[in-house]
Design a protein around this motif. Sequence first.
Motif, PDB file in Angstrom:
ATOM      1  N   THR A  19      -2.258  -4.251   0.354  1.00 36.80           N
ATOM      2  CA  THR A  19      -1.568  -2.963   0.438  1.00 36.80           C
ATOM      3  C   THR A  19      -2.404  -1.786  -0.078  1.00 36.80           C
ATOM      4  O   THR A  19      -2.014  -0.633   0.122  1.00 36.80           O
ATOM      5  CB  THR A  19      -0.249  -2.999  -0.348  1.00 36.80           C
ATOM      6  N   LEU A  20      -3.522  -2.058  -0.742  1.00 38.74           N
ATOM      7  CA  LEU A  20      -4.383  -0.965  -1.182  1.00 38.74           C
ATOM      8  C   LEU A  20      -4.943  -0.248   0.039  1.00 38.74           C
ATOM      9  O   LEU A  20      -5.547  -0.876   0.914  1.00 38.74           O
ATOM     10  CB  LEU A  20      -5.528  -1.498  -2.047  1.00 38.74           C
ATOM     11  N   VAL A  21      -4.749   1.059   0.129  1.00 44.84           N
ATOM     12  CA  VAL A  21      -5.164   1.823   1.307  1.00 44.84           C
ATOM     13  C   VAL A  21      -6.572   2.379   1.100  1.00 44.84           C
ATOM     14  O   VAL A  21      -6.824   3.126   0.149  1.00 44.84           O
ATOM     15  CB  VAL A  21      -4.175   2.973   1.599  1.00 44.84           C
ATOM     16  N   GLU A  22      -7.477   2.025   1.986  1.00 44.16           N
ATOM     17  CA  GLU A  22      -8.849   2.500   1.919  1.00 44.16           C
ATOM     18  C   GLU A  22      -8.924   3.973   2.318  1.00 44.16           C
ATOM     19  O   GLU A  22      -8.213   4.416   3.227  1.00 44.16           O
ATOM     20  CB  GLU A  22      -9.746   1.683   2.853  1.00 44.16           C
ATOM     21  N   SER A  23      -9.786   4.720   1.665  1.00 42.01           N
ATOM     22  CA  SER A  23      -9.973   6.122   2.026  1.00 42.01           C
ATOM     23  C   SER A  23     -10.874   6.225   3.247  1.00 42.01           C
ATOM     24  O   SER A  23     -11.681   5.321   3.515  1.00 42.01           O
ATOM     25  CB  SER A  23     -10.606   6.894   0.865  1.00 42.01           C
ATOM     26  N   PRO A  24     -10.767   7.315   4.000  1.00 40.40           N
ATOM     27  CA  PRO A  24     -11.706   7.513   5.111  1.00 40.40           C
ATOM     28  C   PRO A  24     -13.155   7.464   4.658  1.00 40.40           C
ATOM     29  O   PRO A  24     -14.013   6.920   5.374  1.00 40.40           O
ATOM     30  CB  PRO A  24     -11.320   8.897   5.643  1.00 40.40           C
ATOM     31  N   ASP A  25     -13.447   8.012   3.475  1.00 43.20           N
ATOM     32  CA  ASP A  25     -14.813   7.987   2.967  1.00 43.20           C
ATOM     33  C   ASP A  25     -15.294   6.545   2.765  1.00 43.20           C
ATOM     34  O   ASP A  25     -16.441   6.209   3.095  1.00 43.20           O
ATOM     35  CB  ASP A  25     -14.911   8.736   1.640  1.00 43.20           C
ATOM     36  N   LEU A  26     -14.439   5.695   2.214  1.00 42.86           N
ATOM     37  CA  LEU A  26     -14.824   4.309   1.984  1.00 42.86           C
ATOM     38  C   LEU A  26     -15.070   3.584   3.297  1.00 42.86           C
ATOM     39  O   LEU A  26     -16.018   2.798   3.425  1.00 42.86           O
ATOM     40  CB  LEU A  26     -13.741   3.589   1.181  1.00 42.86           C
TER      41      LEU A  26
END
Length: 333
Positions: A272-279
């Motif tokens: 459920t941890l949402v990755e950032s666009p940067d990552l």
Amino acid sequence: MTELVATTTGLFPLPDRAKTTLSDRKGHQKDDLISGDEGDDIVAAYDRVRTDLLDRQREAGLDRLVEGQARWDDMLAHPLCVHDSVETRGIVRYYDNNNFYREPVVRGDLTFDGDLAADLERAAEHVGSDALQAVVPGPYSLSDLATDEHYGDEGDFLDAVADFLAEEVDAFPDLETVLLLEPSLVEHAPGDGRDAHASEAIDRVAGATDADVVVHTFYGSLEEKVHAHLLDADVEAIGYDLVTDHDQNLYNVNEYGTKGDVALGLVDGQNTLVESPDLIRERAEWFAENTPGGSFDRTYVLPNTETFYLPVNRFEEKLDALGAAVAEEEVTA
């Protein structure tokens, strides 16, 4: 510079607003999901869900849209579980997790069915064909999830499943991409002889369409021989699960090469941890920087696994992150 294409592996979680209508049809209880046997109310409900899922992907800015597979209660086993020649029995574990599907037992010829094409036709009516992507179980994984009580030989059964899928794919409407999901190549790797046969089966399915074909593998990395044989299949791209095992997947590419296009599982489809666009962009850049030549004609950016594991809100946030990662890359390029 490589073209980044934001897409997904399909098999979405059912939207909350649809659960009241369809909850009693989910899982192994849905015994009437033989193509054409659903009542008009259920067909209409799934049509609404499909439209909502397509609109949500478009809102997120994805480049390839899938119909969502809301009807696939048996996950990748679905095309067999709804076939007239298949008996569904007790529930069995879906790979190494807490999801389950009805065991499809093949008891007759796997003749053409058209179930997948019918869903894609409805999707194409809503979004057109230019951005449409089909999601299909790969032949090795589909045969691995099933039990054969008809063909009698492991190789013959794989061939029958490949022929069945090729006929289904041949009936698809015009679309951009066919994504073949092959987790069993990782989870239950074929041994000597079967690894080449699995590649041949994938090649047979890929040959049934003019669309770009991507074979996405996940839940880890491929054994070296399996990867080497998979490269013999005439497909546009191989997919690699960089969330679960980035080092071995990178090694396979550097040691054996890959196709001119590549698909990268950069977003965790089970967490459920949402990755950032940067990552997401950083992970794609890491792969390119550590690959000889460092450039592919096209890089598909997608979750590493199917996404039905996720709560709806987290799933939608991950869609947004995928779309934003590619959009921001295009702005800065």
